[in-house]
Motif scaffolding. Structure first.
Motif, short mmCIF file in Angstrom:
data_model
loop_
_atom_site.label_atom_id
_atom_site.label_comp_id
_atom_site.label_asym_id
_atom_site.label_seq_id
_atom_site.Cartn_x
_atom_site.Cartn_y
_atom_site.Cartn_z
N LEU A 68 -58.57 38.56 10.64
CA LEU A 68 -58.67 37.43 10.06
C LEU A 68 -58.35 37.42 8.56
N SER A 69 -57.14 38.17 8.33
CA SER A 69 -56.62 38.07 7.29
C SER A 69 -55.46 36.93 7.07
N ASP A 70 -55.42 36.09 7.85
CA ASP A 70 -54.39 35.09 7.69
C ASP A 70 -54.22 34.19 6.59
N HIS A 71 -53.34 33.95 6.15
CA HIS A 71 -52.80 33.01 5.00
C HIS A 71 -51.58 32.54 4.85
N TYR A 72 -51.35 31.75 4.04
CA TYR A 72 -50.06 31.10 3.72
C TYR A 72 -49.86 31.55 1.98
N ASP A 73 -48.75 32.11 1.83
CA ASP A 73 -48.16 32.38 0.62
C ASP A 73 -47.41 31.20 0.01
N PRO A 74 -47.77 30.43 -1.00
CA PRO A 74 -46.99 29.39 -1.41
C PRO A 74 -45.72 30.03 -2.28
N LYS A 75 -45.97 31.04 -2.81
CA LYS A 75 -44.96 31.70 -3.95
C LYS A 75 -43.97 32.37 -2.90
N GLU A 76 -44.11 33.02 -2.02
CA GLU A 76 -43.06 33.72 -1.12
C GLU A 76 -42.67 32.93 0.13
N LYS A 77 -43.27 31.71 0.17
CA LYS A 77 -42.97 31.16 1.29
C LYS A 77 -42.85 31.54 2.64
N GLU A 78 -44.57 32.31 2.84
CA GLU A 78 -44.63 33.10 4.22
C GLU A 78 -45.83 32.76 4.83
N VAL A 79 -45.99 32.65 5.93
CA VAL A 79 -47.17 32.24 6.91
C VAL A 79 -47.35 33.90 7.25
N ARG A 80 -48.18 34.32 6.57
CA ARG A 80 -49.01 35.73 7.25
C ARG A 80 -50.02 35.67 8.20
N LEU A 81 -49.78 36.14 9.25
CA LEU A 81 -50.71 36.22 10.47
C LEU A 81 -51.23 37.64 10.81
#
Ligand SMILES: [Zn+2]
Length: 234
Positions: A68-81
């Motif tokens: 449950l470490s899922d997040h969106y990184d607005p700086k790197e423009k990455e959806v991390r699942l």
């Protein structure tokens, strides 16, 4: 103030809510992890598909360590699942994946609460580190000024937790809408599963916000704000 029963009395509702929310998030996630998606799509595939459909082809979808470490990184423009969300073809996986895409869409739309929350991150993380130290020293040496300074820093944390609420609720709303509109969620049962997983996760943010608000209330009571300053020596 380190073993103050008043702290536990005031914080009890937040502690109960947080514990319940954490349990409910894990159990809802586990429950709907066993339900395969009708489309056969994985969390990563759904994220990629939604991002492309919303004109966000430049946003990457990457696997990320942790549960449950899922997040969106607005700086790197990455959806991390997290890995189970990335690879699984379950209702839980696509619900969480779509929620993180919801944050990417907020970013693209320059959704004001998200911009405000991102701006508040450094202040809030600094505030959470120094506020407790300032307040503890303030009480120890009976310096009201130091306590107030600590409370000021802690207020940044409270504000951050409160701004997080509309950001999280809005991301889940966008996720549910997109999944239904693009036909990834095909029937009422799937829609219900997505809602249950996302609503449970949202409660953890409500628990965190309530915890910080009640902690602020505790500091103010201990400072004697509500009794005309007569408790200052405590
Ligand atoms: Zn979120």
């Amino acid at each position: 103030m380190f073993f103050d029963p008043l702290y536990f009395v005031i914080l009890a509702p937040a502690m109960l809510l947080s514990a319940w929310a954490a349990w409910s998030t894990r159990s809802r996630f586990a429950e709907w992890s066993d339900v395969p998606t009708a489309t056969g799509m994985s969390g990563a595939e759904v994220a990629r598909y939604l991002l492309d459909r919303f004109g966000l082809s430049h946003v990457r979808v990457v696997p990320h360590e942790g549960v449950l470490s899922d997040h969106y990184d607005p700086k790197e423009k990455e959806v991390r699942l997290s890995e189970s969300v990335f690879y699984d073809r379950s209702i839980s996986a696509i619900a969480v994946a779509a929620h993180e895409v919801g944050h990417a869409i907020q970013d693209k739309d320059q959704y004001a609460p998200l911009a405000l929350r991102n701006a508040a991150v450094p202040v809030a993380s600094f505030g959470s580190n120094v506020s407790f130290i300032l307040i503890a020293i303030g009480f120890a040496i009976a310096s009201v000024q130091l306590i107030w300074l600590g409370i000021l820093f802690f207020s940044a944390v409270v504000l951050f937790q409160i701004i997080t609420l509309p950001v999280e609720f809005d991301a889940s709303r966008r996720a549910k809408e997109a999944l239904a509109k693009l036909g990834i969620v095909t029937d009422r049962r799937e829609a219900e599963g997505v809602s249950k997983v996302l609503n449970a996760a949202a409660m953890t943010y409500v628990g965190a916000a309530l915890t910080s608000v009640l902690t602020l209330l505790y500091y103010l009571i201990r400072l004697g704000v509500f009794s005309g300053g007569r408790n200052e020596e405590e």
